[in-house]
Scaffold this motif. Structure first.
Motif, mmCIF file in Angstrom:
data_model
loop_
_atom_site.group_PDB
_atom_site.id
_atom_site.type_symbol
_atom_site.label_atom_id
_atom_site.label_comp_id
_atom_site.label_asym_id
_atom_site.label_seq_id
_atom_site.Cartn_x
_atom_site.Cartn_y
_atom_site.Cartn_z
ATOM 1 N N ILE A 1 0.756 -1.304 0.020
ATOM 2 C CA ILE A 1 -0.100 0.073 -0.061
ATOM 3 C C ILE A 1 0.853 1.194 0.014
ATOM 4 N N ASP A 2 0.529 2.007 -0.941
ATOM 5 C CA ASP A 2 1.466 3.220 -1.272
ATOM 6 C C ASP A 2 0.929 4.453 -0.633
ATOM 7 N N GLU A 3 1.309 4.822 0.694
ATOM 8 C CA GLU A 3 0.858 6.027 1.575
ATOM 9 C C GLU A 3 2.004 6.489 2.253
ATOM 10 N N TYR B 1 4.611 8.460 5.004
ATOM 11 C CA TYR B 1 4.571 8.453 6.480
ATOM 12 C C TYR B 1 3.657 9.679 7.008
ATOM 13 N N GLU B 2 3.622 10.778 6.392
ATOM 14 C CA GLU B 2 2.973 12.141 6.555
ATOM 15 C C GLU B 2 1.690 11.694 6.519
ATOM 16 N N GLU B 3 0.961 10.905 5.472
ATOM 17 C CA GLU B 3 -0.107 10.793 5.225
ATOM 18 C C GLU B 3 -1.056 9.814 6.212
ATOM 19 N N VAL B 4 -0.082 8.752 6.760
ATOM 20 C CA VAL B 4 -0.367 7.705 7.638
ATOM 21 C C VAL B 4 -0.533 8.259 9.123
ATOM 22 N N LEU B 5 0.510 9.318 9.208
ATOM 23 C CA LEU B 5 0.305 9.959 10.807
ATOM 24 C C LEU B 5 -0.720 10.972 10.758
ATOM 25 N N ALA B 6 -1.368 11.589 9.684
ATOM 26 C CA ALA B 6 -2.102 12.515 9.492
ATOM 27 C C ALA B 6 -3.464 11.740 9.920
ATOM 28 N N SER B 7 -3.690 10.515 9.250
ATOM 29 C CA SER B 7 -5.059 9.761 9.352
ATOM 30 C C SER B 7 -5.110 9.010 10.860
ATOM 31 N N ILE B 8 -4.174 8.844 11.212
ATOM 32 C CA ILE B 8 -4.034 8.212 12.557
ATOM 33 C C ILE B 8 -4.231 9.261 13.690
ATOM 34 N N ILE B 9 -3.815 10.685 13.531
ATOM 35 C CA ILE B 9 -4.272 11.690 14.327
ATOM 36 C C ILE B 9 -5.859 11.907 14.174
#
Ligand code: DC
Length: 223
Positions: free
Chosen positions: A164-166, A168-176
């Motif tokens: 899955i191509d995401e 780190y910043e996108e993943v962090l934003a989604s987690i927050i």
């Protein structure tokens, strides 16, 4: 007699892996309640139903059939007879699931099902509200925590493995964003039960966390 272990905490704390190992070692039925909310979100996505269309969601809930099984040691999730084990863990579902999981009609349907699955059995159930709402009298309650950055890193690594191509910043934003939704929602928010044991997994290996919780389980079982 039944024995209930409740494992709560946010995404990325290792809940799924830890629960799976503990279930095998301690011969407990493994119930991943997050997978159930993911099924609801996936079914609504597939039917183009938004989280605002309550009547349509209620219709989905009336007809939904979710089965959690262990096949050859792997957790499998079936939605209306179809294996959706991978489909429920895509970024598309990640993005919307917390909104669907916050709806009263969704929780009113899922909570009694979860109680029924666990009734009279030896179970380890993971989620967000197991120790607070689903089984407030659970024999063992664990609240797993971890820093937001480490959680994002773990999810990013998992995604990479799955192709899955995401970023780190996108993943962090989604987690927050998901963390905010889960902790601030009105019904069954993510919160540590007063009598739960807090385990901060930020600097712990999976094995260390498993061993720590296993000791707590065994102590309780010997009583
Ligand atoms: O654990 P998970 O990431 O697979 O959970 C998916 C979503 O479901 C997540 O947004 C939190 C929600 N959830 C919940 O509200 N209550 C639970 N008992 C389990 C999960």
């Amino acid at each position: 007699m039944s024995f209930v272990v409740a494992i709560d905490g946010p995404a990325g704390t290792g809940k799924g892996t830890i629960t799976k190992i503990l279930a095998e070692r301690e011969n407990l039925l493994n119930i991943d309640t997050g997978a159930m909310y993911r099924c609801v979100a996936l079914e609504c996505l597939n039917k183009n139903i938004s989280s605002k269309e309550e009547d349509k969601i209620k219709e989905v809930l009336e007809n939904i059939d979710i089965k959690l099984e262990i096949i050859d040691g792997n957790k499998k999730v079936f939605l209306n007879g179809k294996d959706v084990s991978s489909e429920i863990r895509t970024p598309e579902v990640d993005d919307v699931v917390a909104v669907f999981a916050a709806l009263k009609c969704v929780r009113d349907k899922m909570t009694p099902i979860q109680r029924k699955i666990g009734e009279g059995k030896d179970v380890i159930m993971e989620g967000r509200d197991i120790g607070t709402v689903v089984f407030p009298d659970a024999d063992v309650k664990i609240y797993l925590d971890c820093s937001l950055e480490e959680r994002a890193k773990r999810r990013y690594d998992q995604n990479k493995e799955k192709g899955i191509d995401e970023s780190y910043e996108e993943v962090l934003a989604s987690i927050i964003e998901r963390h905010k939704l889960e902790t601030e929602r009105e019904i069954a928010p993510l919160v540590k039960a007063d009598d739960a044991t807090l385990v901060d997994t930020t600097n712990m290996t999976i094995e260390e966390v498993v061993n720590y919780i296993e000791k707590i389980i065994n102590k309780k079982r010997m009583k």
